[in-house]
Design an enzyme around this catalytic site. Structure first.
Site, PDB file in Angstrom:
ATOM      1  N   TYR A  78      -3.585  54.174 -51.559  1.00 45.23           N
ATOM      2  CA  TYR A  78      -4.963  54.239 -52.029  1.00 45.23           C
ATOM      3  C   TYR A  78      -5.130  55.244 -53.157  1.00 45.23           C
ATOM      4  O   TYR A  78      -6.000  55.074 -54.024  1.00 45.23           O
ATOM      5  CB  TYR A  78      -5.917  54.501 -50.862  1.00 45.23           C
ATOM      6  N   ARG A  81      -4.256  53.249 -56.150  1.00 46.76           N
ATOM      7  CA  ARG A  81      -5.342  52.337 -56.516  1.00 46.76           C
ATOM      8  C   ARG A  81      -6.503  53.106 -57.159  1.00 46.76           C
ATOM      9  O   ARG A  81      -7.114  52.635 -58.121  1.00 46.76           O
ATOM     10  CB  ARG A  81      -5.818  51.558 -55.293  1.00 46.76           C
ATOM     11  N   HIS A 132     -17.721  45.848 -49.175  1.00 45.81           N
ATOM     12  CA  HIS A 132     -16.416  46.300 -48.693  1.00 45.81           C
ATOM     13  C   HIS A 132     -16.168  47.780 -48.933  1.00 45.81           C
ATOM     14  O   HIS A 132     -15.036  48.248 -48.827  1.00 45.81           O
ATOM     15  CB  HIS A 132     -15.297  45.475 -49.342  1.00 45.81           C
ATOM     16  N   CYS A 140     -14.607  60.824 -42.771  1.00 48.18           N
ATOM     17  CA  CYS A 140     -13.723  61.400 -41.769  1.00 48.18           C
ATOM     18  C   CYS A 140     -13.235  60.301 -40.834  1.00 48.18           C
ATOM     19  O   CYS A 140     -13.989  59.417 -40.425  1.00 48.18           O
ATOM     20  CB  CYS A 140     -14.445  62.485 -40.981  1.00 48.18           C
ATOM     21  N   CYS A 145     -16.954  62.408 -35.798  1.00 45.02           N
ATOM     22  CA  CYS A 145     -17.450  63.058 -37.014  1.00 45.02           C
ATOM     23  C   CYS A 145     -18.032  62.003 -37.949  1.00 45.02           C
ATOM     24  O   CYS A 145     -17.438  60.954 -38.168  1.00 45.02           O
ATOM     25  CB  CYS A 145     -16.326  63.820 -37.718  1.00 45.02           C
ATOM     26  N   CYS A 201     -10.950  66.838 -43.451  1.00 50.91           N
ATOM     27  CA  CYS A 201     -12.411  66.814 -43.364  1.00 50.91           C
ATOM     28  C   CYS A 201     -12.964  68.233 -43.457  1.00 50.91           C
ATOM     29  O   CYS A 201     -12.596  69.099 -42.655  1.00 50.91           O
ATOM     30  CB  CYS A 201     -12.862  66.157 -42.062  1.00 50.91           C
ATOM     31  N   CYS A 204     -15.710  68.742 -39.857  1.00 51.91           N
ATOM     32  CA  CYS A 204     -15.223  68.977 -38.495  1.00 51.91           C
ATOM     33  C   CYS A 204     -13.921  69.765 -38.473  1.00 51.91           C
ATOM     34  O   CYS A 204     -13.558  70.365 -37.471  1.00 51.91           O
ATOM     35  CB  CYS A 204     -15.044  67.657 -37.751  1.00 51.91           C
TER      36      CYS A 204
END
Length: 319
Positions: A78, A81, A132, A140, A145, A201, A204
């Protein structure tokens, strides 16, 4: 922002005039868009991601289970991308829809794309529904969370996810040839990334952040889907649905075409393949505009939006 030069007509005059007459009088308009909207921006498709990712099955990386087992590998995919999407730029089709949203109060865009190009073209947020999700939203992964951040264009999102080699501009001929000849990046091994070096994150402090896209096996975003349902179910008729760069043969996309028709809408198809039309087909009085959305949309929407202006996008301004 500088206006683009006038374009030669790419649409038959009779079709253009009848469409614009209907567009000008339309009060409620829906655009359903897919990957073809971003074709001129030069992005590889989800399953056609280039380089070293040719040896991986993209669909196997786009699941919660894959992230649970190997978040480092999923994040590298990702991050690649995100990097490629940020190197691409919104094209005139993105800007044309964004301007239509500003000119027509009763207009919404339902986008199946996660590439972030519509937001970067400053499409008004309240009329852009990302079915999408987006590569540039992060949330998170911890069940308890609710942390969520939109429009995070940091590249790389953490230093450990820096791309091993910098791909050339994805819209250039050399880049397209590299992908075609299967010679880009494949010799570069993927590094193992420690859990501690992945995006954490900040709220949290126990969960990893994950891309804010809808993975296989996940529900579509509840709030977005409720907003779409509310818009579709209003008592006022729908005058027009534009199906742009997508076949709209898979649900829920196919269902929106049928629902819009049931509420009185005419259908306008903008697609590279004239045979790639919704499952319900074309009715008498519908329009089919065959070709590149980046050329066609600025022309057919011109009677409402004027000349398309292409300027600095949101990611560039924030960099």
């Amino acid at each position: 922002m500088a206006s683009s030069a006038p374009r030669p007509s790419v649409v038959p005059q009779a079709n253009l005039e009848s469409f614009q007459t209907h567009l000008n009088s339309s009060k409620r308009i829906l655009a359903l868009v897919g990957a073809g909207l971003s074709a001129s921006s030069g992005l590889p498709t989800f399953r056609g991601a280039g380089g070293l990712w040719r040896t991986h099955d993209a669909t196997s990386l786009a699941t919660p289970e894959a992230f649970s087992v190997n978040p480092g590998l999923v994040w590298q995919f990702y991050s690649y991308r995100r990097h490629m999407a940020l190197k691409a730029k919104p094209n005139p089709a993105h800007y044309a829809l964004a301007e239509l949203a500003r000119k027509k109060d009763g207009f919404i865009t339902l986008s199946q794309n996660v590439d972030g190009l519509s937001p970067r073209a400053k499409h008004p947020e309240d009329s852009l529904k990302l079915i999408h999700g987006s590569l540039f939203d992060v949330k998170c992964s911890d069940f308890f969370c609710n942390y969520h951040e939109s429009n995070n264009y940091t590249d790389p999102i953490v230093p450990a996810l820096a791309i091993p080699t910098d791909d050339v501009d994805p819209t250039t001929t050399s880049a397209l040839q590299a992908r075609e000849l299967d010679i880009a990046d494949e010799s570069i091994a993927l590094p193992e990334i420690d859990h501690a070096h992945l995006p954490q994150c900040p709220e949290c402090r126990r969960g990893l952040l994950r891309p804010g896209v809808v993975w296989f096996g996940e529900m579509l975003p509840k709030k977005v889907m409720e907003e779409i349902t509310q818009w579709m179910s209003a008592t006022d008729p729908i005058d027009l649905i534009m199906v742009i760069g997508t076949s709209a043969k898979v649900y829920p996309a196919a269902g929106y075409v049928d629902l819009a028709r049931a509420k009185g809408a005419k259908v306008a198809i903008v697609n590279m393949d004239k045979n790639d039309v919704p499952a319900s087909g074309l009715y008498n009085g519908d329009w089919l505009f065959e070709g590149d959305a980046a050329q066609i949309l600025p022309e057919i929407l011109k009677s409402v939006i004027g000349e398309v202006q292409v300027g600095e996008d949101a990611a560039a301004e924030g960099s």
